[in-house]
Design a protein around this motif. Structure first.
Motif: not given
Length: 194
Positions: A1-3, A5-6, A188-189, A192-193
């Motif tokens: 899960d991404q931490w 919210d992009l 952002e990248w 996203s990790n």
């Protein structure tokens, strides 16, 4: 899960003029050093008197790593970031931190940066040079009950006890819509990790 919210992150992009449109209360910096296999990161966090924040970044990588170590999709991504001015290179196959020093010094002077936190793991030489450029402040420490020296550059070891509260605060101001940023795709990248 991404931490983070992009979509929420992308909604908070503002250009750097945002800084000049708000009354600045405080400015802090963060340095994450790299040598050859990583990205050298410089971040600046502005806090405004209205309770909002602005985050801007500058990233470096060694020029020779682009053709040697990074291939495929990562190489294309890095080249795109460079072309768009989001990723800067230093000559050779390791980061030459002298290319970053003038930028750091100019930013500190222009925005009267309170302090710059750094991971002491790899930054000994550049911190020695930078620390010599700025005078040491003397402040009263309630904890020690005496005056202490306070350098512009503060080591922050990358351990949970040092990072937990700051991480929760970071998440809180993103979720509250109070953190704006420069839209740097490298950051952002990275987010996203996580």
């Amino acid at each position: 899960d991404q931490w983070i919210d992009l979509d929420k992150w992308k909604n908070q992009i503002r250009d750097f003029d945002f800084v000049n449109e708000n009354a600045i209360e405080s400015v802090w910096g963060g340095l994450d050093f790299a040598s050859s296999r990583d990205i050298y990161a410089i971040s600046w966090l502005f806090k405004f008197k209205n309770g909002t924040y602005y985050l801007t970044h500058r990233f470096y990588t060694p020029a020779q790593m682009l053709g040697n170590r990074y291939t495929g999709q990562r190489a294309q991504m890095y080249e795109d970031w460079m072309r768009r001015g989001y990723l800067h290179t230093t000559p050779g196959n390791t980061i030459d931190s002298t290319f970053c020093e003038d930028y750091i010094k100019e930013f500190i002077l222009e925005y009267d940066v309170n302090f710059v936190g750094y991971d002491p793991y790899k930054g000994t030489e550049i911190i020695k040079r930078l620390d010599g450029e700025f005078s040491t402040e003397y402040v009263w420490s309630e904890e020690k009950n005496k005056m202490i020296e306070l350098s512009k550059f503060q080591p922050i070891r990358q351990v949970i006890t040092n990072l937990a509260d700051a991480t929760w605060k970071f998440e809180e101001i993103i979720n509250d819509g109070r953190l704006y940023h420069d839209g740097n795709p490298v950051m952002e990248w990275m987010l996203s990790n996580v």
